[in-house]
Design a protein around this motif. Sequence first.
Motif, PDB file in Angstrom:
ATOM      1  N   TYR A 169      -0.770   4.730  -0.520  1.00 34.37           N
ATOM      2  CA  TYR A 169      -0.108   5.995  -0.619  1.00 34.37           C
ATOM      3  C   TYR A 169       0.721   5.905  -1.868  1.00 34.37           C
ATOM      4  O   TYR A 169       1.618   5.035  -2.062  1.00 34.37           O
ATOM      5  CB  TYR A 169       0.853   6.384   0.522  1.00 34.37           C
ATOM      6  N   ARG A 223       7.520   7.316   5.344  1.00 38.69           N
ATOM      7  CA  ARG A 223       6.872   8.743   5.492  1.00 38.69           C
ATOM      8  C   ARG A 223       5.721   8.164   6.431  1.00 38.69           C
ATOM      9  O   ARG A 223       5.188   7.097   6.269  1.00 38.69           O
ATOM     10  CB  ARG A 223       6.196   9.048   3.945  1.00 38.69           C
ATOM     11  N   VAL A 275       2.733   7.696  -5.332  1.00 33.87           N
ATOM     12  CA  VAL A 275       3.249   8.823  -5.953  1.00 33.87           C
ATOM     13  C   VAL A 275       3.883   8.429  -7.137  1.00 33.87           C
ATOM     14  O   VAL A 275       4.492   7.570  -7.592  1.00 33.87           O
ATOM     15  CB  VAL A 275       4.515   8.767  -4.626  1.00 33.87           C
ATOM     16  N   GLY A 329      -7.751   6.740   1.016  1.00 33.97           N
ATOM     17  CA  GLY A 329      -7.018   5.594   1.991  1.00 33.97           C
ATOM     18  C   GLY A 329      -6.775   4.225   1.580  1.00 33.97           C
ATOM     19  O   GLY A 329      -6.551   3.393   2.384  1.00 33.97           O
ATOM     20  N   THR A 389      -4.891   7.853  -2.531  1.00 37.60           N
ATOM     21  CA  THR A 389      -4.091   8.374  -1.248  1.00 37.60           C
ATOM     22  C   THR A 389      -5.215   8.963  -0.634  1.00 37.60           C
ATOM     23  O   THR A 389      -5.348   8.622   0.926  1.00 37.60           O
ATOM     24  CB  THR A 389      -2.975   9.373  -1.425  1.00 37.60           C
ATOM     25  N   ARG A 390      -6.173   9.891  -1.001  1.00 34.68           N
ATOM     26  CA  ARG A 390      -6.904  10.690  -0.187  1.00 34.68           C
ATOM     27  C   ARG A 390      -8.209   9.583   0.267  1.00 34.68           C
ATOM     28  O   ARG A 390      -8.669   9.730   1.343  1.00 34.68           O
ATOM     29  CB  ARG A 390      -7.715  11.641  -1.025  1.00 34.68           C
ATOM     30  N   VAL A 430       1.886   8.131   6.519  1.00 31.15           N
ATOM     31  CA  VAL A 430       1.166   8.373   5.435  1.00 31.15           C
ATOM     32  C   VAL A 430      -0.389   8.696   5.905  1.00 31.15           C
ATOM     33  O   VAL A 430      -1.167   8.559   5.142  1.00 31.15           O
ATOM     34  CB  VAL A 430       1.215   7.243   4.363  1.00 31.15           C
ATOM     35  N   SER A 431      -0.533   8.735   7.304  1.00 32.44           N
ATOM     36  CA  SER A 431      -1.716   9.013   7.799  1.00 32.44           C
ATOM     37  C   SER A 431      -2.333  10.386   7.176  1.00 32.44           C
ATOM     38  O   SER A 431      -1.417  11.323   6.940  1.00 32.44           O
ATOM     39  CB  SER A 431      -1.685   9.259   9.298  1.00 32.44           C
ATOM     40  N   ARG A 432      -3.536  10.720   7.064  1.00 31.89           N
ATOM     41  CA  ARG A 432      -4.082  11.884   6.359  1.00 31.89           C
ATOM     42  C   ARG A 432      -4.226  12.936   7.838  1.00 31.89           C
ATOM     43  O   ARG A 432      -4.975  12.562   8.523  1.00 31.89           O
ATOM     44  CB  ARG A 432      -5.374  11.466   5.870  1.00 31.89           C
ATOM     45  N   VAL A 457       9.418   7.433   0.638  1.00 29.20           N
ATOM     46  CA  VAL A 457       7.951   6.814   0.586  1.00 29.20           C
ATOM     47  C   VAL A 457       7.812   5.593   1.744  1.00 29.20           C
ATOM     48  O   VAL A 457       6.808   5.500   2.432  1.00 29.20           O
ATOM     49  CB  VAL A 457       7.481   6.158  -0.786  1.00 29.20           C
ATOM     50  N   ASP A 487       0.675  -1.154  -0.050  1.00 26.73           N
ATOM     51  CA  ASP A 487       0.025   0.058   0.140  1.00 26.73           C
ATOM     52  C   ASP A 487       0.907   1.304   0.178  1.00 26.73           C
ATOM     53  O   ASP A 487       0.256   2.134   0.375  1.00 26.73           O
ATOM     54  CB  ASP A 487      -0.990   0.206   1.095  1.00 26.73           C
ATOM     55  N   ARG A 488       2.110   0.969  -0.365  1.00 26.75           N
ATOM     56  CA  ARG A 488       3.020   2.234  -0.718  1.00 26.75           C
ATOM     57  C   ARG A 488       3.488   2.189  -1.988  1.00 26.75           C
ATOM     58  O   ARG A 488       4.313   1.095  -2.231  1.00 26.75           O
ATOM     59  CB  ARG A 488       4.126   2.330   0.415  1.00 26.75           C
TER      60      ARG A 488
END
Length: 245
Positions: free
Chosen positions: A131, A237, A133, A128, A125-126, A239-241, A234, A102-103
């Motif tokens: 994540y 990071r 890039v 959930g 990403t938004r 990655v929690s919003r 990545v 999930d990255r």
Amino acid sequence: MDLTTATWTDVRDLEADLAVVPVGSTEQHGPHAPLGTDVLTAEAVADAGVERVDREVVRAPAIPVGVAEEHRQFPGTMWVSEDTFRDYVAEAVSSLAHHGFDRIVLVNGHGGNVDALREVGGRLTRAGEAYVVPFTWFEVVGEHTADMGHGGPLETALLRHIEPELIAEERIEEARAGAADGWGDWTSYVNLAYDAAEFTENGVVGDPSEGSKERGEELLELATETLARLLEAVAERDVSRPEHR
């Protein structure tokens, strides 16, 4: 680990959560370079970046057809709509996330994909799901980036380094002679052209004769080092919003 050659039990036993997905295009690159240039370069950069980091990374199969209708007048070019491309990439990435990867870094080799990949990354990403890039190799090669073109010095150089047998060296002069100096037909800061055939005779932008094998080696090193740093970032990071403010 390369998913193409791994077994499902190999994948089951991994403890990794980071994946790389090469994304390219199947489109004309002039009379001297293959239709798969954008896939081949994206794969080469992705593989080199994965090898550079000291952690387990899953390398997914490449996505070979992208947003490339601007090259439709040149035989062999394939394309899908932006909506189809975004949905396909998003669903492919979601399937990786389903298995715990999930990255995800999308290693891109085609300029026409850039905006769509950024949208996909933001959407997933938004939501959930993962994540995600996007990374476009020719945007991260320092002063060389200004010479990108199309089938020009950078792509020719990198191919001469990684797949030299695929460059039709006897057609380099033909490619150079029919090339445009820049991308598009610009007036008042507006590109009046929608298709490449409107401003380049043979699909080439830039001078491929300036793309030496040595330059290709430098390009791969620059892109690899930058991708490796991105993969580490990545992986580490948070990655929690952010919460509502």
